[in-house]
Motif scaffolding. Structure first.
Motif, short mmCIF file in Angstrom:
data_model
loop_
_atom_site.label_atom_id
_atom_site.label_comp_id
_atom_site.label_asym_id
_atom_site.label_seq_id
_atom_site.Cartn_x
_atom_site.Cartn_y
_atom_site.Cartn_z
N ALA A 113 37.93 60.83 45.00
CA ALA A 113 38.59 60.46 46.26
C ALA A 113 38.12 61.43 47.32
CB ALA A 113 40.11 60.51 46.12
N ASN A 114 38.24 61.02 48.58
CA ASN A 114 37.87 61.89 49.70
C ASN A 114 36.44 62.41 49.57
OD1 ASN A 114 40.53 61.53 50.35
ND2 ASN A 114 41.17 63.63 49.97
N GLU A 115 35.55 61.58 48.99
CA GLU A 115 34.16 61.96 48.78
C GLU A 115 34.01 63.12 47.80
OE1 GLU A 115 32.00 59.99 50.09
OE2 GLU A 115 33.49 58.91 51.27
N GLY A 116 35.04 63.41 47.02
CA GLY A 116 34.99 64.50 46.04
C GLY A 116 35.35 64.00 44.66
N ARG A 117 35.05 64.84 43.63
CA ARG A 117 35.36 64.50 42.24
C ARG A 117 35.97 65.71 41.56
NH1 ARG A 117 31.13 64.07 39.13
NH2 ARG A 117 31.74 62.36 37.76
N VAL A 118 36.99 65.48 40.75
CA VAL A 118 37.57 66.54 39.93
C VAL A 118 37.95 65.93 38.59
CG1 VAL A 118 38.49 67.82 41.91
CG2 VAL A 118 39.95 66.19 40.70
N GLY A 119 38.16 66.82 37.61
CA GLY A 119 38.66 66.38 36.31
C GLY A 119 40.12 66.76 36.16
N LEU A 120 40.90 65.88 35.57
CA LEU A 120 42.32 66.14 35.32
C LEU A 120 42.53 66.21 33.81
CD1 LEU A 120 43.88 63.57 37.85
CD2 LEU A 120 43.34 65.98 38.25
N ASP A 122 41.81 76.36 24.82
CA ASP A 122 42.84 77.39 24.77
C ASP A 122 42.94 78.18 26.06
OD1 ASP A 122 43.39 76.71 22.17
OD2 ASP A 122 41.91 78.12 21.35
N ASP A 123 42.09 77.89 27.01
CA ASP A 123 42.12 78.62 28.28
C ASP A 123 43.31 78.13 29.10
OD1 ASP A 123 41.69 79.98 30.59
OD2 ASP A 123 39.72 79.11 31.03
N GLN A 124 44.22 79.00 29.42
CA GLN A 124 45.42 78.61 30.16
C GLN A 124 45.27 78.79 31.67
OE1 GLN A 124 48.00 77.08 28.69
NE2 GLN A 124 46.67 77.18 26.87
N GLY A 125 44.06 79.11 32.14
CA GLY A 125 43.85 79.26 33.58
C GLY A 125 44.07 77.95 34.30
N GLY A 126 44.37 78.04 35.57
CA GLY A 126 44.67 76.84 36.34
C GLY A 126 43.45 76.06 36.75
N ASN A 127 42.27 76.70 36.72
CA ASN A 127 41.09 76.00 37.22
C ASN A 127 39.85 76.51 36.50
OD1 ASN A 127 38.71 76.21 39.52
ND2 ASN A 127 39.78 74.26 39.49
N ALA A 128 38.90 75.65 36.30
CA ALA A 128 37.63 76.03 35.68
C ALA A 128 36.62 74.95 36.02
CB ALA A 128 37.80 76.21 34.18
N PHE A 129 35.41 75.11 35.46
CA PHE A 129 34.37 74.12 35.68
C PHE A 129 33.96 73.51 34.36
CE2 PHE A 129 33.99 76.71 39.47
CZ PHE A 129 33.79 75.76 40.46
N LEU A 130 33.65 72.23 34.42
CA LEU A 130 33.20 71.50 33.25
C LEU A 130 31.81 70.95 33.56
CD1 LEU A 130 33.99 70.29 30.44
CD2 LEU A 130 34.78 68.27 31.70
N GLU A 131 30.88 71.14 32.64
CA GLU A 131 29.52 70.64 32.86
C GLU A 131 29.40 69.23 32.29
OE1 GLU A 131 24.84 71.73 31.91
OE2 GLU A 131 26.43 73.20 31.51
N LEU A 136 28.20 70.64 37.50
CA LEU A 136 29.48 71.32 37.33
C LEU A 136 30.58 70.55 38.04
CD1 LEU A 136 28.51 75.08 37.78
CD2 LEU A 136 29.02 73.85 35.65
N LEU A 137 31.66 70.33 37.31
CA LEU A 137 32.79 69.58 37.86
C LEU A 137 34.05 70.44 37.78
CD1 LEU A 137 33.92 66.71 38.76
CD2 LEU A 137 34.54 66.45 36.34
N PRO A 138 34.70 70.72 38.90
CA PRO A 138 35.96 71.47 38.82
C PRO A 138 37.04 70.62 38.18
CG PRO A 138 35.59 70.70 41.06
CD PRO A 138 34.35 70.37 40.29
#
Length: 682
Positions: A616-623, A575-584, A589-591
Motif C-alpha cells: 500500500a502507499n507504493e510500499g511493501r512490508v511483511g506482517l 525467536d527474535d522478539q524485536g519489533g522490526n527486522a528485514f526479511l530477504e 530486503l523487506l521490512p
C-alpha cells in the motif's frame, strides 16, 4: 405532482442540466464543434419538453425563449465566444434555481443579456417573386406504433411542427385500422401537412428529434399546396368521435367498435391561445403496453441501493454461520446446500457491489464548471486536465469526494497558480494547469490533484506553525510531516482572506472527510514547479474479500486485495522478539512487523509463524502472524467514535461463529513498517 412523480422529474431535469453544463464547457474549448452545438440544443430542447410534460411552465417558457435565441448559434449566424458560454451557464444555473424554488424573474435579465450579445446578421427577406416561385414543403410521416405505449406524446410533435411553419396538419385516414379484438387507437400516428416554403429542412426534421426510432418521413417540394379535407385551411384537425366514425366509413374500415379518445391535449402557440385540440389514446392491454422495446436503464433511489447492500451484508454473515455449522455437523447434504448458498451469496454480493460502483467521471463535470468560474474570479487562465475518469469507486465515496476536491482546486487556483505576468517572468506558459487523475493501486484508488504553480512555501508553513504552537521553533520535521500541517484546523499562510480561500477552514474539512472514508492524504511539492495532493481511498466501504489470520489466539482480517504473497518466517528469526527486522525475499530486503508485539498479544508464539506480504502507499512490508486460517467474505462494520483513534484498525466484522474480528488498516501498517525500516537501516 405527487412526491414520487416530482422525484422522477427532478432527477431527469438535474441529469439534463448537468449534461447541458458539460457540453457548454466543452463548447468553450471547441467553439466550432458542430456535434457539441447540436448536443447543447438537444439538451435545451429535451429539458424544455421535460418541464412542459411535468407542468413546469416556468422552466419550459424560459427555455423556449432561450432555445429560440440559441438557434442563431445552431444555424451558424453567430459564433461561440466566452461571453456566450458565460450567459448560457447563467441560464443553466437559473434552471437549477427554478428546480429549487428560486424566483423566476431573474430569467428575464439573462434572456436580455443573451439577446444583446447575439448580433445576428439577418438575411434579407424573400421578395414576393421569390416566394411565389418557391414551392411549399409537403410532409407525410408516421410515428412508431409503440410511441404512445412508451410514453411519447404526438401532440408535442405536432405543436413543434406548427412552430416551424406547418399548416393543414391532418391524419392519414387510409392508414387508420383496428379490429374487433382491440380498442387500439395507437395506430392513429400518421399525418400529412404543408410547411412554409422558407422553412429549412433541418428545422422540419428537428421536430422529430426524439421520435426518430421507427419514424417514416417523406418530405418533398410540391408546386401546389395540399388540400384540406374540409376544403379550408386550419392549423390542426380537431378530431371527435363523429369525425372518426366518418373517417372509418370513408376508409371502408371493417365494422367494429370505434375507439374512444382517452384525452384531448390542447396545443398552444406562443401567445398562449389554443389553436386546436388533438385527441390521443393509450393501449388498453398489458401486452400492447409492453410490446415495444423498453428503456435500457431504470432509475432507482439511492436509499434502495443502500438497503439492498445492508441486506446482502447480513446475508453474507448468515452464510458464514451456515458454513461454520455445516462444517461442524459433517452432514454431506447440509455441506452441499451450504456450499450452494455460499456460491449464490458470493454472486449476489458481486452484483450488488457492481451496482454501487460509480466512475469518477460522474462528478468531474462540476469540476470543469468550477475551473471556469475560478478563471473568471481570479483573472488567471486555467486549464483542467482529467485522467482516469473511468476509474470506479463505491458510490458513497464518490458522493463525499466532491467537496474535498473542490476545496483543493480552489486552494490550488488561488494560492498555487501564479498570474500570467508572474508565470511569464518565470518562463512558464501563460495558462496554468490543474491535473486531476485517478487510478487503481491494489486495494486502493489513488486520486491526485496537481498544479504547475509556485509550490508550497516550507518556511512560511514552519513560521505559521511555530506561531500557533503546533511545533517547536527548533523542531526537525520531514517534508511530509511539514506538509501535513496545512491540514490543521484554521491553518493558513495566506496574507489576506479572499472569496475563495485564506480562512484555514477548507483543508481541515478535506482531511476530516478523507479520514472518515478510511483514506489518507499525501502531499508532495517542489518550489517553483507545483504541488501534488494524493488521496488514497479504499475501493469500497461495504464488503471485501478478507484473509483471516490468528495472532495470540485472536483472529484478525487482512483485506485480500492488499496481500501480495505469504511466506514462512525463517527459523533464525522466529525467536527474535524485536519489533522490526528485514526479511530477504528473492534477493530484496523487506521490512516486517511482528504483529504479536505491535498488538500486545499474550502467550507463546506459534513455532511455525507466517509472513503475509502486503502493499500500500507504493510500499511493501511483511506482517508476521501465528496462523493463516483462510479467506472469507468480510462485511465491514464501522468502529465506534471511541475507537477511531486506533489507527491500526479500519473496522470490524462478524465471523461465522458470531465472534468479532478486527480488520487491519494496511496503509497505516505499511507506512509504519517502512518508516521503522528506514530508521533501522540508518
Amino acid at each position: 405532482m405527487d412526491e414520487e412523480t416530482f422525484s422522477l422529474f427532478r432527477a431527469e431535469a438535474e441529469s439534463l442540466a448537468e449534461s447541458l453544463e458539460e457540453r457548454l464547457l466543452a463548447l468553450r474549448d471547441a467553439p466550432h464543434n458542430k456535434s457539441l452545438i447540436d448536443g447543447v440544443f438537444r439538451d435545451l430542447h429535451t429539458l424544455k419538453g421535460t418541464g412542459a410534460m411535468f407542468g413546469r411552465t416556468d422552466i419550459a417558457g424560459f427555455l423556449h425563449d432561450f432555445e429560440t435565441a440559441f438557434e442563431a448559434v445552431r444555424s451558424a449566424r453567430v459564433t461561440v465566444d466566452p461571453e456566450l458560454i458565460s450567459i448560457s451557464l447563467a441560464a443553466r444555473d437559473h434552471v437549477a434555481g427554478l428546480l429549487d424554488g428560486a424566483d423566476a424573474t431573474d430569467g428575464a435579465s439573462i434572456l436580455a443579456r443573451l439577446q444583446d450579445h447575439l448580433t445576428v446578421e439577418e438575411t434579407a427577406p424573400l421578395d414576393n417573386h421569390t416566394r411565389a416561385n418557391l414551392a411549399p414543403w409537403h410532409l407525410r410521416f408516421s410515428l412508431s406504433p409503440n410511441t404512445i405505449a412508451l410514453g411519447g406524446k404526438p401532440a408535442l410533435v405536432l405543436a413543434e411542427l406548427v412552430r416551424v411553419g406547418a399548416r393543414n396538419i391532418r391524419t392519414l385516414q387510409d392508414e387508420i385500422s383496428w379490429d374487433d379484438s382491440s380498442n387500439d387507437q395507437a395506430s392513429i400516428l400518421s399525418w400529412q401537412a404543408e410547411v412554409d416554403a422558407v422553412t429549412s429542412e433541418d428545422d422540419i426534421r428537428g421536430a422529430f428529434l426524439f421520435y426518430e426510432e421507427g419514424l417514416e418521413l417523406e418530405l418533398t417540394r410540391m408546386p401546389e399546396p395540399c388540400a384540406s379535407p374540409q376544403g379550408e385551411e386550419a392549423d390542426l384537425l380537431t378530431s371527435s368521435n363523429d369525425d372518426m366514425e366518418a373517417c372509418a366509413d370513408q376508409a371502408e374500415v371493417p365494422a367494429g367498435p370505434v375507439p374512444t379518445p382517452l384525452a384531448s391535449t390542447s396545443v398552444k402557440d406562443q401567445s398562449g391561445s389554443a389553436t386546436a385540440a388533438i385527441s390521443t389514446s393509450a393501449p388498453t392491454t398489458q401486452a400492447e403496453a409492453t410490446s415495444g422495446r423498453g428503456p435500457s436503464f431504470m432509475r432507482v433511489p439511492a436509499e434502495r441501493l443502500d438497503e439492498m447492500m445492508d441486506r446482502v451484508g447480513e446475508l453474507v454473515i448468515a452464510e458464514a454461520r451456515l458454513i461454520e455449522i455445516a462444517a461442524r455437523s459433517g452432514e454431506p447434504s447440509l455441506v452441499q446446500v451450504a456450499e450452494d448458498i455460499q456460491r449464490l451469496a458470493t454472486a449476489m454480493r458481486d452484483t450488488a457491489m457492481s451496482i454501487r460502483m460509480t466512475p469518477i467521471g460522474s462528478i468531474t463535470g462540476r469540476f470543469r464548471r468550477l475551473v471556469h468560474d475560478l478563471t473568471t474570479a481570479t483573472g488567471k487562465q486555467i486549464d483542467l486536465v482529467i485522467e482516469g475518469e473511468e476509474t470506479e469507486l463505491d458510490k458513497t465515496v464518490i458522493e463525499r469526494l466532491t467537496d474535498p476536491l473542490m476545496h483543493l482546486m480552489r486552494n490550488a487556483a488561488d494560492h498555487g497558480l501564479e498570474d500570467p505576468v508572474q508565470r511569464s517572468a518565470m518562463g512558464k506558459a501563460d495558462r496554468g494547469q490543474l491535473r486531476l487523475g485517478a487510478r487503481y493501486s491494489g486495494a486502493e484508488v489513488l486520486i491526485s490533484l496537481s498544479d504547475d504553480g509556485r509550490g508550497l512555501d516550507r518556511e512560511a508553513i514552519r513560521k505559521r506553525a511555530t506561531e500557533r504552537g503546533l511545533i517547536a521553533a527548533d523542531a526537525e520535521l520531514s517534508d511530509d510531516a511539514l506538509h501535513q500541517l496545512i491540514f490543521e484546523p484554521g491553518f493558513s499562510t495566506a496574507a489576506s482572506v479572499t472569496e475563495l480561500s485564506g480562512r484555514g477552514v477548507g483543508m481541515d474539512v478535506v482531511r476530516r472527510t478523507i479520514e472518515e472514508l478510511r483514506g489518507t492524504i499525501d502531499v508532495a511539492s517542489e518550489p517553483g514547479f507545483g504541488t501534488t495532493v494524493t488521496l488514497r481511498l479504499p475501493l469500497t466501504l461495504a464488503i471485501i474479500d478478507g484473509l483471516l489470520i490468528e495472532i495470540g489466539g485472536e483472529r484478525y482480517v487482512i483485506p485480500m486485495a492488499a496481500v501480495e504473497e505469504i511466506v514462512e518466517l525463517p527459523e533464525a528469526l522466529a525467536d527474535d522478539q524485536g519489533g522490526n527486522a528485514f526479511l530477504e525475499i528473492r534477493e530484496r530486503l523487506l521490512p516486517f512487523l511482528r504483529l504479536r508485539g505491535l498488538l500486545d498479544c499474550e502467550g507463546a508464539s506459534d513455532p511455525y509463524q507466517k509472513v503475509v506480504v502486503v502493499g500500500a502507499n507504493e510500499g511493501r512490508v511483511g506482517l508476521v502472524v501465528d496462523r493463516i486460517i483462510g479467506t472469507n467474505q468480510t462485511v465491514i462494520k464501522q468502529l465506534s467514535p471511541l475507537h477511531t483513534v486506533l489507527k491500526t484498525f479500519s473496522g470490524a466484522t462478524i465471523l461465522g461463529d458470531g465472534s468479532v474480528a478486527l480488520i487491519l488498516d494496511i496503509p497505516q501498517l505499511v507506512t509504519l513498517g517502512v518508516a521503522l525500516g528506514e530508521k533501522e537501516a540508518a
